[in-house]
Design a protein around this motif. Structure first.
Motif, short mmCIF file in Angstrom:
data_model
loop_
_atom_site.label_atom_id
_atom_site.label_comp_id
_atom_site.label_asym_id
_atom_site.label_seq_id
_atom_site.Cartn_x
_atom_site.Cartn_y
_atom_site.Cartn_z
N ILE A 284 -18.05 1.55 -2.61
CA ILE A 284 -17.85 2.97 -2.89
C ILE A 284 -18.20 3.26 -4.21
O ILE A 284 -18.87 4.41 -4.77
N THR B 175 -12.18 2.09 5.93
CA THR B 175 -11.44 3.37 5.18
C THR B 175 -11.80 4.38 6.13
O THR B 175 -12.88 4.52 6.73
N GLU C 257 -16.98 9.37 0.36
CA GLU C 257 -15.90 9.50 -0.07
C GLU C 257 -14.95 8.40 0.39
O GLU C 257 -13.79 7.87 0.21
N ARG C 258 -15.23 7.85 1.67
CA ARG C 258 -14.48 6.66 2.53
C ARG C 258 -15.21 5.56 2.63
O ARG C 258 -15.05 4.86 3.63
N THR D 20 0.85 -1.30 0.02
CA THR D 20 0.08 -0.04 -0.09
C THR D 20 0.83 1.13 0.16
O THR D 20 2.15 1.27 0.33
N GLU E 209 -12.77 -3.89 -7.15
CA GLU E 209 -13.84 -4.22 -6.22
C GLU E 209 -13.90 -5.73 -6.52
O GLU E 209 -14.39 -6.38 -5.43
N ARG F 295 -8.37 -0.14 -0.58
CA ARG F 295 -8.85 0.86 -1.37
C ARG F 295 -8.15 0.77 -2.99
O ARG F 295 -8.74 1.46 -3.93
N GLN F 296 -6.99 0.56 -3.00
CA GLN F 296 -6.23 0.29 -4.25
C GLN F 296 -6.40 -0.81 -5.25
O GLN F 296 -5.99 -1.13 -6.21
N ASN G 17 -7.75 0.64 5.35
CA ASN G 17 -7.36 1.57 4.01
C ASN G 17 -6.22 0.42 3.48
O ASN G 17 -5.47 0.82 2.87
N PRO H 218 -16.05 1.77 2.18
CA PRO H 218 -15.44 0.36 1.79
C PRO H 218 -15.47 0.00 0.31
O PRO H 218 -16.28 0.33 -0.29
N LYS H 219 -14.45 -0.53 -0.12
CA LYS H 219 -14.39 -0.67 -1.75
C LYS H 219 -15.42 -1.49 -2.23
O LYS H 219 -16.06 -1.45 -3.12
#
Length: 272
Positions: A202, A156, A195-196, A10, A132, A128-129, A125, A198-199
């Protein structure tokens, strides 16, 4: 040779006090309080192990025998964390020298010796990258390592911890709840949590999706409760949630004063 850790490195962004909201939530969770082995994993602690140290300090108030294992897939971060822990044990920091935190190399596979399994895994966190589509496999890998009745907390937050969301997932890899936690002072709209998310959620914050309906309802009731602002943001928040509870299955009423709201996963799960 040990297998390579599962996952990606990350960005490593972290900061003191960033994860305080989720830490408080974990501290009162039955998975921690009722377990016979209070081992907690902090997956992906980042460039500094400070959030794992803070997690241990907060959880030991509920479980003095808690142990925290910080996992990272970057060997350089593990080495740096071990140097930080040496300073802690030498009494050179504000953390207790007897803190029960260690740092090891690992990823979604959650490597542990023998048959030991964590009661709680905090993965914040981290996803996020990812795409899904990668989320179910990551959840499944982590959840499979949990102790019976354990919980995976995946979520997140923003850079300073004022906005956070997380999903609680059982050992069967099935999500059970979504929690939104906000700093109420100065809050304009609760939907800032979008904006935050979870994947897993979102990309579903669009009209027609349950999570969009939930956040929209939260905004509406927050606006309608504006008259309670004279009594402070906590009273306004409580008023908004009281109104929402007529249509939404809100949980953990005792946590509302902290700027939290929890709903069953089924109420916000993606429709498509």
């Amino acid at each position: 040779m040990a297998p390579s850790p599962v996952g990606r490195i990350t960005r490593g962004t972290t900061g003191a006090n960033r994860l305080r909201r989720v830490d408080r939530w974990i501290a009162r969770h039955p998975a921690l309080r009722r377990t016979g082995d209070p081992l907690v994993v902090d997956l992906g602690f980042g460039a500094s192990i400070v959030t794992a140290l803070e997690l241990e300090a907060r959880l030991r108030r509920a479980r003095p025998d808690v142990e925290v294992l910080g996992l990272e897939i970057d060997p350089a971060r593990v080495a740096s964390a071990r140097a930080q822990l040496a300073a802690v044990r030498a009494g050179a920091t504000s953390f207790a020298p007897d803190t029960q935190v260690r740092a090891e190399l690992g990823g979604f596979e959650i490597p542990l010796p023998g048959d030991r399994r964590p009661s709680v895994i905090r993965a914040f966190n981290v996803l996020r990258q990812y795409e899904e589509t990668a989320v179910p496999d990551a959840w499944s890998r982590m959840a499979s390592r949990l102790a019976p009745r354990g919980v995976l907390v995946e979520g997140t937050c923003d850079e300073i911890g004022r906005v956070a969301t997380w999903v609680a997932i059982g050992e069967d890899a099935v999500p059970t709840t979504l929690t939104v936690a906000l700093r109420l002072a100065g809050l304009e709209h609760p939907s800032i949590a979008a904006e935050r998310l979870p994947k897993a959620l979102i990309h579903h914050n669009v009209p027609g999706e349950p999570v969009h309906a939930f956040l929209s309802a939260l905004d509406r009731e927050w606006e309608r409760a504006a008259g309670l602002s004279a009594f402070g943001p906590v009273q306004r928040w409580r008023g908004a949630l009281e109104a929402m509870s007529a249509r939404w299955p809100l949980r953990d009423r005792s946590r509302w004063r902290l700027g939290e709201v929890t709903v069953p996963w089924g109420a916000v799960a993606p429709a498509t």
